[in-house]
Design a protein around this motif. Sequence first.
Motif, PDB file in Angstrom:
ATOM      1  N   GLY A   1       0.807  -1.209   0.000  1.00 45.58           N
ATOM      2  CA  GLY A   1       0.000   0.000   0.000  1.00 45.58           C
ATOM      3  C   GLY A   1       0.845   1.266   0.000  1.00 45.58           C
ATOM      4  O   GLY A   1       2.073   1.223   0.027  1.00 45.58           O
ATOM      5  N   GLY A   2       0.157   2.407  -0.028  1.00 45.01           N
ATOM      6  CA  GLY A   2       0.851   3.686   0.001  1.00 45.01           C
ATOM      7  C   GLY A   2       1.497   4.034  -1.323  1.00 45.01           C
ATOM      8  O   GLY A   2       1.061   3.577  -2.397  1.00 45.01           O
ATOM      9  N   ASP A   3       2.529   4.843  -1.274  1.00 49.43           N
ATOM     10  CA  ASP A   3       3.275   5.268  -2.456  1.00 49.43           C
ATOM     11  C   ASP A   3       4.210   4.125  -2.863  1.00 49.43           C
ATOM     12  O   ASP A   3       5.318   3.996  -2.339  1.00 49.43           O
ATOM     13  CB  ASP A   3       4.076   6.538  -2.146  1.00 49.43           C
ATOM     14  N   LEU A   4       3.758   3.307  -3.805  1.00 49.32           N
ATOM     15  CA  LEU A   4       4.521   2.109  -4.158  1.00 49.32           C
ATOM     16  C   LEU A   4       5.850   2.436  -4.814  1.00 49.32           C
ATOM     17  O   LEU A   4       6.831   1.709  -4.645  1.00 49.32           O
ATOM     18  CB  LEU A   4       3.679   1.217  -5.074  1.00 49.32           C
ATOM     19  N   GLY A   5       5.894   3.514  -5.583  1.00 52.70           N
ATOM     20  CA  GLY A   5       7.147   3.905  -6.223  1.00 52.70           C
ATOM     21  C   GLY A   5       8.218   4.228  -5.190  1.00 52.70           C
ATOM     22  O   GLY A   5       9.366   3.785  -5.294  1.00 52.70           O
ATOM     23  N   ALA A   6       7.836   4.996  -4.169  1.00 53.37           N
ATOM     24  CA  ALA A   6       8.782   5.354  -3.115  1.00 53.37           C
ATOM     25  C   ALA A   6       9.185   4.122  -2.311  1.00 53.37           C
ATOM     26  O   ALA A   6      10.359   3.957  -1.950  1.00 53.37           O
ATOM     27  CB  ALA A   6       8.179   6.421  -2.202  1.00 53.37           C
ATOM     28  N   LYS A   7       8.219   3.263  -2.028  1.00 61.61           N
ATOM     29  CA  LYS A   7       8.533   2.063  -1.264  1.00 61.61           C
ATOM     30  C   LYS A   7       9.427   1.117  -2.058  1.00 61.61           C
ATOM     31  O   LYS A   7      10.304   0.464  -1.497  1.00 61.61           O
ATOM     32  CB  LYS A   7       7.240   1.361  -0.845  1.00 61.61           C
TER      33      LYS A   7
ATOM     34  N   VAL B   1       3.917   0.581 -11.495  1.00 59.21           N
ATOM     35  CA  VAL B   1       4.089  -0.201 -10.283  1.00 59.21           C
ATOM     36  C   VAL B   1       2.766  -0.505  -9.593  1.00 59.21           C
ATOM     37  O   VAL B   1       2.666  -1.454  -8.810  1.00 59.21           O
ATOM     38  CB  VAL B   1       5.054   0.537  -9.319  1.00 59.21           C
ATOM     39  N   ALA B   2       1.720   0.270  -9.894  1.00 57.90           N
ATOM     40  CA  ALA B   2       0.431   0.060  -9.243  1.00 57.90           C
ATOM     41  C   ALA B   2      -0.503  -0.843 -10.047  1.00 57.90           C
ATOM     42  O   ALA B   2      -1.638  -1.085  -9.635  1.00 57.90           O
ATOM     43  CB  ALA B   2      -0.258   1.407  -8.983  1.00 57.90           C
ATOM     44  N   SER B   3      -0.049  -1.357 -11.192  1.00 52.66           N
ATOM     45  CA  SER B   3      -0.931  -2.114 -12.078  1.00 52.66           C
ATOM     46  C   SER B   3      -0.783  -3.618 -11.911  1.00 52.66           C
ATOM     47  O   SER B   3       0.268  -4.115 -11.513  1.00 52.66           O
ATOM     48  CB  SER B   3      -0.670  -1.739 -13.541  1.00 52.66           C
ATOM     49  N   ASP B   4      -1.860  -4.317 -12.240  1.00 54.75           N
ATOM     50  CA  ASP B   4      -1.920  -5.779 -12.221  1.00 54.75           C
ATOM     51  C   ASP B   4      -1.624  -6.277 -13.633  1.00 54.75           C
ATOM     52  O   ASP B   4      -2.220  -5.793 -14.606  1.00 54.75           O
ATOM     53  CB  ASP B   4      -3.326  -6.209 -11.776  1.00 54.75           C
ATOM     54  N   LEU B   5      -0.728  -7.239 -13.775  1.00 58.72           N
ATOM     55  CA  LEU B   5      -0.401  -7.775 -15.100  1.00 58.72           C
ATOM     56  C   LEU B   5      -1.635  -8.312 -15.802  1.00 58.72           C
ATOM     57  O   LEU B   5      -1.736  -8.235 -17.032  1.00 58.72           O
ATOM     58  CB  LEU B   5       0.658  -8.874 -14.968  1.00 58.72           C
TER      59      LEU B   5
END
Length: 270
Positions: free
Chosen positions: A54-60, A211-215
Motif C-alpha cells: 500500500g501507500g506510495d509504491l514507487g517510493a517504497k 508499479v500500481a498495475s496488475d499484469l
Amino acid sequence: MPVDVVTPTTWEELQHALQTLPTGESPVDANQFCVFRGVSNSSWTLQHSLSRMGGDLGAKERRVLDDFRDFANLELKAQAVEVENPWQLMAVAQHHGTPTRLLDWSRNQDVALHFATSDRRSWGTEGCVWVVNPHLVHQTLPALLKQDLCGSGEAAPGLMRERQMLRALPAVADLDRQAVGPVLPAFFFEPGWADARIKAQNGLFSVVGDVASDLADVLETVPRCARRVHIGPVLKLEVRRKLDASGRDERSYFPGFDGVSAFLGRNHCE
C-alpha cells in the motif's frame, strides 16, 4: 477482452490446455512458446507482492531495493550480483522473497503445476495455471521502446534478455514513463544472474510499466495472448500424484536442504 478460462477434468485435457498457445495453435507450428505461472487458488490475481504494502509504491520500491542492496551486501558480493543493475538486483530480491513489482514465471509447465498443487492446505481449493504467449505481449510495446530493446527492424522476441532491459531502461523509474495512452508496456525477461534454484525452475520474470498495475489488466488488452487453466480439487490431487511419481517435486525445483525439507514436510504431514 477477458482472458480465456478453461477447466479441464482429465489429465489429457489438462495437457492439451497447457501445450497449445492461447490462440489454439500448436507452439511448434506457430514457432512461438508459452510461459507458465501456477497458483494454488484460482481466485488470485497477478498482483505483485509489492502492491500489498500500500501507500506510495514507487517510493517504497526504491526504499526496499536500497535496503536490500545495503543489508544483503556481503551475500550480493559473494554471488557476484551486479548491484548497480536494477533488473538483476530486483530479480535476486524477488527470487528470495523481497517484495518487488516482479512476478515469477517458468518456461516449464510442470514447474507451474508443482506450485499450483504443492500446498496441502489448498488441495480442496481450485488451483490455476496461467499460460501466456509473451510474443504477443511484446508486440504491443511502444515502437521507440521496441527499437531501443531489439534494434531497428527487429521483431520483439518472446523473452527479453536482462541486458536488453538495462540498455533501454537503465533505471526502474524509466519503466514508469513508457506508457502510451491507456496501453501499459509489459515485459517477460530472463535474468543474467541465476542460481541453482532459478535454473532448476527454468525461471524468468514479468514486469509492468506501472508499479500500481496488475499484469492481468495488461493481458486483457492483448487479444488471445493468455489462458487461465483452472484445476479443480479432484484433478489437483491426480496432478500431484503424477508429479510426485515422476520426481517432479520440491527436491527437483529447490536444490539443497530447503527442497528436501519442504518435500518431507509435505509428505509427512498428517
